[in-house]
Design a protein around this motif. Sequence first.
Motif, short mmCIF file in Angstrom:
data_model
loop_
_atom_site.label_atom_id
_atom_site.label_comp_id
_atom_site.label_asym_id
_atom_site.label_seq_id
_atom_site.Cartn_x
_atom_site.Cartn_y
_atom_site.Cartn_z
N GLN A 86 0.83 -1.20 0.00
CA GLN A 86 0.00 0.00 0.00
C GLN A 86 0.86 1.26 0.00
O GLN A 86 0.61 2.20 -0.75
CB GLN A 86 -0.91 0.02 1.23
N PHE A 102 -5.44 -4.16 -1.18
CA PHE A 102 -6.45 -3.30 -1.82
C PHE A 102 -7.82 -3.99 -1.73
O PHE A 102 -8.41 -4.36 -2.74
CB PHE A 102 -6.05 -3.05 -3.28
N ASP A 155 -10.89 -3.31 -1.25
CA ASP A 155 -12.14 -2.79 -1.79
C ASP A 155 -12.16 -2.70 -3.31
O ASP A 155 -13.10 -2.16 -3.89
CB ASP A 155 -12.41 -1.40 -1.20
N LYS A 156 -11.16 -3.26 -3.99
CA LYS A 156 -11.05 -3.06 -5.44
C LYS A 156 -11.56 -4.23 -6.29
O LYS A 156 -12.25 -4.01 -7.27
CB LYS A 156 -9.59 -2.78 -5.83
N VAL A 157 -11.20 -5.44 -5.94
CA VAL A 157 -11.53 -6.60 -6.77
C VAL A 157 -12.14 -7.69 -5.89
O VAL A 157 -11.58 -8.03 -4.84
CB VAL A 157 -10.27 -7.17 -7.48
N VAL A 201 -15.58 -5.94 -10.00
CA VAL A 201 -14.63 -4.89 -9.64
C VAL A 201 -15.40 -3.69 -9.12
O VAL A 201 -16.54 -3.46 -9.48
CB VAL A 201 -13.72 -4.49 -10.82
N ALA A 202 -14.73 -2.91 -8.29
CA ALA A 202 -15.34 -1.72 -7.70
C ALA A 202 -15.36 -0.58 -8.71
O ALA A 202 -14.65 -0.60 -9.72
CB ALA A 202 -14.54 -1.31 -6.46
N SER A 203 -16.13 0.42 -8.40
CA SER A 203 -16.14 1.65 -9.19
C SER A 203 -14.72 2.22 -9.19
O SER A 203 -14.04 2.19 -8.17
CB SER A 203 -17.11 2.63 -8.54
N VAL A 207 -12.28 0.97 -10.97
CA VAL A 207 -11.39 -0.08 -11.47
C VAL A 207 -11.75 -0.31 -12.93
O VAL A 207 -12.90 -0.55 -13.27
CB VAL A 207 -11.52 -1.39 -10.67
N TRP A 245 -6.21 -0.08 -11.93
CA TRP A 245 -6.68 1.18 -11.39
C TRP A 245 -5.50 2.02 -10.93
O TRP A 245 -4.43 1.52 -10.66
CB TRP A 245 -7.66 0.98 -10.24
N GLN A 300 -4.26 4.21 -7.93
CA GLN A 300 -4.55 4.24 -6.50
C GLN A 300 -4.39 5.67 -5.99
O GLN A 300 -3.29 6.11 -5.67
CB GLN A 300 -3.61 3.27 -5.76
N CYS A 355 -0.20 2.78 -10.14
CA CYS A 355 -1.24 1.93 -10.72
C CYS A 355 -1.06 0.48 -10.26
O CYS A 355 0.05 0.04 -9.98
CB CYS A 355 -1.16 1.97 -12.24
#
Length: 182
Positions: free
Chosen positions: A47, A70, A72-74, A119-121, A123, A146, A148, A153
């Motif tokens: 991170q 990460f 909340d991403k995938v 995937v999250a918004s 991404v 994405w 970050q 990226c």
Amino acid sequence: MSEGVNLVVIGTGDVPTTFDNLSKISAYNSIFINCDTDMSEYAAVLQQYVASGGNMYFSDLAYPGVTEAFPDKVKFGSGSTSVGKVNAALENANLVTYLGKSTVEIEFDLSSWEPIESVASGVSTFVSGDTSPLGGTVDAPITVGWKQGSGGCVFYTSYHIEGASTGSDQEKVLKYLILNIN
């Protein structure tokens, strides 16, 4: 793909002493995490690395590092146990222009790989396809990435790049992502 680049390869035995703090990896502008390398223990360092502008690529079974660093991403599905080829759609206009076509063949060459469920918004899905015949899902994201925050990226592929022949479309997709990191 490493022509003219100062490439350093770290063996899995060196991961604990290389990724134990940010200062040891901060000199690198991009880090590639190979399949089946569990980086979840180093989530805080990953991170920090990306937040400070570093870029990361994770290959299929390296997904625990993505999940921990990460979260909340995938969202990943359950692992797959089938090999085969998928006719996949390119979801990025610049990638379509780069490759000169809108579909590519992606080869899943190992009997174990991790499908993406969603995937999250924020991404981006670069490549998607119907991986259900291989144990994945219909219209699944296959290559995602994405930026970050104001940092670097992060990219993830459900497949191995080396699974296909040299010069294959899946290799070219990764090359495009590398050349267009921003």
